[in-house]
Design a protein around this motif. Sequence first.
Motif, PDB file in Angstrom:
ATOM      1  N   ILE A 130       0.930  -1.307  -0.358  1.00 31.50           N
ATOM      2  CA  ILE A 130       0.040  -0.058   0.124  1.00 31.50           C
ATOM      3  C   ILE A 130       0.665   1.265   0.132  1.00 31.50           C
ATOM      4  CG2 ILE A 130      -1.562   1.671   0.837  1.00 31.50           C
ATOM      5  CD1 ILE A 130      -3.043  -1.965   2.247  1.00 31.50           C
ATOM      6  N   TYR A 131       0.754   1.820  -0.740  1.00 32.42           N
ATOM      7  CA  TYR A 131       1.900   3.225  -0.935  1.00 32.42           C
ATOM      8  C   TYR A 131       0.306   4.684  -0.506  1.00 32.42           C
ATOM      9  CZ  TYR A 131       5.796   1.051  -3.124  1.00 32.42           C
ATOM     10  OH  TYR A 131       6.853   0.068  -4.112  1.00 32.42           O
ATOM     11  N   SER A 132       1.396   5.983  -0.228  1.00 29.24           N
ATOM     12  CA  SER A 132       0.146   6.656  -0.529  1.00 29.24           C
ATOM     13  C   SER A 132       0.526   7.898  -1.068  1.00 29.24           C
ATOM     14  CB  SER A 132       0.150   6.789   1.472  1.00 29.24           C
ATOM     15  OG  SER A 132       1.310   6.654   1.982  1.00 29.24           O
ATOM     16  N   THR A 133      -0.376   8.757  -1.353  1.00 31.14           N
ATOM     17  CA  THR A 133       0.566   9.889  -1.935  1.00 31.14           C
ATOM     18  C   THR A 133       0.984  10.888  -1.304  1.00 31.14           C
ATOM     19  OG1 THR A 133      -1.982  10.803  -1.717  1.00 31.14           O
ATOM     20  CG2 THR A 133      -1.612   9.701  -3.489  1.00 31.14           C
ATOM     21  N   SER A 134       2.161  11.793  -1.702  1.00 26.10           N
ATOM     22  CA  SER A 134       2.543  12.951  -0.864  1.00 26.10           C
ATOM     23  C   SER A 134       1.652  13.905  -0.542  1.00 26.10           C
ATOM     24  CB  SER A 134       3.849  13.484  -1.818  1.00 26.10           C
ATOM     25  OG  SER A 134       3.257  13.966  -3.338  1.00 26.10           O
ATOM     26  N   SER A 163      -3.971   9.557   0.119  1.00 27.15           N
ATOM     27  CA  SER A 163      -4.805   8.746  -0.430  1.00 27.15           C
ATOM     28  C   SER A 163      -3.645   7.305  -0.424  1.00 27.15           C
ATOM     29  CB  SER A 163      -5.084   9.195  -1.902  1.00 27.15           C
ATOM     30  OG  SER A 163      -5.353  10.162  -1.904  1.00 27.15           O
ATOM     31  N   TYR A 164      -4.607   6.527  -0.200  1.00 26.65           N
ATOM     32  CA  TYR A 164      -3.649   4.891   0.133  1.00 26.65           C
ATOM     33  C   TYR A 164      -4.103   3.942  -1.613  1.00 26.65           C
ATOM     34  CZ  TYR A 164      -3.182   6.237   4.658  1.00 26.65           C
ATOM     35  OH  TYR A 164      -3.178   6.132   5.854  1.00 26.65           O
ATOM     36  N   ILE A 165      -2.829   3.720  -1.970  1.00 29.52           N
ATOM     37  CA  ILE A 165      -2.825   3.190  -3.058  1.00 29.52           C
ATOM     38  C   ILE A 165      -2.741   1.339  -3.211  1.00 29.52           C
ATOM     39  CG2 ILE A 165      -1.455   3.146  -5.526  1.00 29.52           C
ATOM     40  CD1 ILE A 165      -1.806   6.391  -5.403  1.00 29.52           C
ATOM     41  N   PRO A 166      -3.049   0.702  -3.251  1.00 28.95           N
ATOM     42  CA  PRO A 166      -3.022  -0.761  -2.879  1.00 28.95           C
ATOM     43  C   PRO A 166      -2.532  -1.115  -4.525  1.00 28.95           C
ATOM     44  CG  PRO A 166      -5.474  -0.325  -2.875  1.00 28.95           C
ATOM     45  CD  PRO A 166      -5.087   0.744  -2.813  1.00 28.95           C
ATOM     46  N   LEU A 167      -2.217  -2.636  -3.619  1.00 29.78           N
ATOM     47  CA  LEU A 167      -1.988  -2.988  -5.019  1.00 29.78           C
ATOM     48  C   LEU A 167      -1.465  -4.644  -5.101  1.00 29.78           C
ATOM     49  CD1 LEU A 167       1.492  -1.212  -6.823  1.00 29.78           C
ATOM     50  CD2 LEU A 167      -0.003  -0.936  -7.426  1.00 29.78           C
ATOM     51  N   THR A 168      -2.261  -4.842  -5.652  1.00 33.96           N
ATOM     52  CA  THR A 168      -2.421  -7.078  -5.600  1.00 33.96           C
ATOM     53  C   THR A 168      -0.671  -7.286  -6.253  1.00 33.96           C
ATOM     54  OG1 THR A 168      -3.127  -7.769  -7.983  1.00 33.96           O
ATOM     55  CG2 THR A 168      -4.570  -7.110  -5.955  1.00 33.96           C
ATOM     56  N   TYR A 209      15.696   9.953  -5.357  1.00 33.18           N
ATOM     57  CA  TYR A 209      14.542   9.631  -4.506  1.00 33.18           C
ATOM     58  C   TYR A 209      14.142   9.097  -3.368  1.00 33.18           C
ATOM     59  CZ  TYR A 209      14.297   9.994  -9.977  1.00 33.18           C
ATOM     60  OH  TYR A 209      14.080  10.051 -11.390  1.00 33.18           O
ATOM     61  N   ASN A 210      12.702  10.103  -2.461  1.00 40.21           N
ATOM     62  CA  ASN A 210      12.883   9.683  -1.717  1.00 40.21           C
ATOM     63  C   ASN A 210      11.187   8.632  -1.903  1.00 40.21           C
ATOM     64  OD1 ASN A 210      14.741  10.794   0.441  1.00 40.21           O
ATOM     65  ND2 ASN A 210      13.072  12.239   0.886  1.00 40.21           N
ATOM     66  N   ALA A 211      11.929   7.945  -1.582  1.00 39.89           N
ATOM     67  CA  ALA A 211      10.706   6.761  -2.804  1.00 39.89           C
ATOM     68  C   ALA A 211       9.900   6.011  -1.910  1.00 39.89           C
ATOM     69  CB  ALA A 211      10.843   5.965  -3.648  1.00 39.89           C
ATOM     70  N   GLY A 212      10.227   6.003  -0.142  1.00 40.67           N
ATOM     71  CA  GLY A 212       9.556   5.176   0.361  1.00 40.67           C
ATOM     72  C   GLY A 212       8.158   4.289   0.121  1.00 40.67           C
ATOM     73  N   PRO A 213       7.944   6.055   1.372  1.00 42.95           N
ATOM     74  CA  PRO A 213       5.765   6.081   0.639  1.00 42.95           C
ATOM     75  C   PRO A 213       5.571   5.560  -0.233  1.00 42.95           C
ATOM     76  CG  PRO A 213       6.423   7.169   2.178  1.00 42.95           C
ATOM     77  CD  PRO A 213       7.870   6.880   1.954  1.00 42.95           C
ATOM     78  N   PHE A 214       6.377   5.953  -0.975  1.00 43.73           N
ATOM     79  CA  PHE A 214       5.528   6.655  -2.754  1.00 43.73           C
ATOM     80  C   PHE A 214       5.728   5.855  -3.508  1.00 43.73           C
ATOM     81  CE2 PHE A 214       7.151  10.318   0.062  1.00 43.73           C
ATOM     82  CZ  PHE A 214       5.715  11.048   0.734  1.00 43.73           C
ATOM     83  N   VAL A 215       4.460   5.624  -4.657  1.00 42.57           N
ATOM     84  CA  VAL A 215       4.527   4.702  -5.544  1.00 42.57           C
ATOM     85  C   VAL A 215       6.446   5.008  -6.742  1.00 42.57           C
ATOM     86  CG1 VAL A 215       1.692   4.724  -5.931  1.00 42.57           C
ATOM     87  CG2 VAL A 215       3.720   6.388  -7.093  1.00 42.57           C
ATOM     88  N   ALA A 216       7.228   6.016  -6.423  1.00 39.15           N
ATOM     89  CA  ALA A 216       8.021   4.937  -6.867  1.00 39.15           C
ATOM     90  C   ALA A 216       8.673   4.714  -6.687  1.00 39.15           C
ATOM     91  CB  ALA A 216       8.682   7.179  -7.113  1.00 39.15           C
ATOM     92  N   GLY A 217       8.118   4.012  -5.317  1.00 34.50           N
ATOM     93  CA  GLY A 217       9.458   2.976  -4.704  1.00 34.50           C
ATOM     94  C   GLY A 217       9.469   1.639  -5.923  1.00 34.50           C
ATOM     95  N   VAL A 218       8.384   1.891  -6.597  1.00 33.15           N
ATOM     96  CA  VAL A 218       8.541   0.588  -7.870  1.00 33.15           C
ATOM     97  C   VAL A 218       9.633   0.647  -8.181  1.00 33.15           C
ATOM     98  CG1 VAL A 218       6.760  -0.505  -9.817  1.00 33.15           C
ATOM     99  CG2 VAL A 218       5.783   0.186  -7.688  1.00 33.15           C
ATOM    100  N   THR A 219      10.306   1.874  -8.129  1.00 35.42           N
ATOM    101  CA  THR A 219      11.015   1.801  -9.771  1.00 35.42           C
ATOM    102  C   THR A 219      11.884   0.864  -8.774  1.00 35.42           C
ATOM    103  OG1 THR A 219      11.322   4.281  -9.057  1.00 35.42           O
ATOM    104  CG2 THR A 219      10.476   3.921 -10.474  1.00 35.42           C
TER     105      THR A 219
END
Length: 439
Positions: A94-98, A105-110, A140-150
């Motif tokens: 589950i990522y969140s928006t900054s 907002s939470y962004i969950p992924l299966t 990138y401070n990617a931790g909590p954010f969708v950029a973490g997928v990179t």
Amino acid sequence: MTMHAPEIEAAPWEEQAALDDTAYRAQISYLFENSAFYRQKLTEAGFPDAESVGGLSDIARLPMTEKDELRATRDEAHPIGTHLAAPMQDVVRIYSTSGTTGTPSYIPLTASDLESWVEISQRSYGASGVRPGERMVTTYNAGPFVAGVTLDAFARLGLCHIPVGAGNTERLMAAVQLLKPTVLGCTPSYALHLAEWADARGIDTAGSSVAKILVAGEPGGGEPALRQRIESAWGAKVTEAMGIGDISVSLWGECEQQAGMHFSGRGIVHAELIDPETGDPVPMTDGAEGELVYTHLRHRATPLLRFRSRDRVQVSATPCACGRTAPRVRCIGRTDDMLIVRGVNLFPTAIRQVVGEFAPHVSGVILLRPTARGVKQTPPVPLTVELAEGAVPPDDLAERIRARIRDKLIATTQVTLVPHGTLPRTDYKSKLVDWSQAG
Ligand SMILES: [Zn+2]
């Protein structure tokens, strides 16, 4: 030149919609079965079932989805929103928006959603020409954010990733000097800030090991003046990538030809262009401009239909020497940042681009200071332009900048020049509008 998925990326673009049609129909059925949000929204719009929705060629008949609508469905019982369409047991991240205001907002992924995003990101970052074994330092401070997928994508691409995070320029420069990475990943504002920082301390960034700079996170990496400054400061080639949290990271990735970002979400996401004022579809032909609207084709956790991105782009659809057949875009700006001056749309990024043409007199850093709240502004709009270090500008520089903005963007500004280093620098996204003077 290598391609992550040549069988997809080099396939004729004209065939993409037909290929996507099957996935789209299955996604619509999935929405009716699993998404309370879309069951209600589509039914209210006169589409009571998947059959009535039809195929991809009819997509423009469907209502669009706005971010605020999703937010409005969130409550204690639905912390993600009623567009959650998969059981929480299937969610693996589950990522969140900054989010600048209020609750994120939470962004969950299966697991399959995550796999799709990593695939898109591999295509996108692969386009920039990175090779297995290359060392890549990122801020990138990617931790909590969708950029973490990179981060998952970098590992799959065989890169040696050196994450140093944002906010510590000394740590970053130490990594560059000691570990000699060939690739740097950061926001365009930060790439510029780093070059200035190193310059002030006598560190030769142009002579460093860095040969490729991959920028993302904000528009600007495609503005000619800004790009040229970063490239000459670092002696490196700049390419950019762009994604959007609710749909996917890295949806667009620029190739080594440096002529815009190719669509990297083929088969996973469907992209449309619309006229942002009327909502009418705009064909994605060469030179077309509009707002990007996205539809998931095989998403499970929170699939979205015709999601308005607020990103304004210009399309290039001429053949590209890299062999990728998907259209390319340059981001013109974000609708959320747009001002309207006497009925004319004005993007702060467009102003920065025009001001950038006055290099070497200017540093490229600007700040708009509206005097009234809200989108509509009465001219002239106050604009602060920072001079380059040690610049001895011509007496009429402010007037020439004002005139060029008026000619190119049809908006009247009141230009104030300030010395180098006056405007704030950032290690993340740059601020182009300062509302503190607005009454
Ligand atoms: Zn290309």
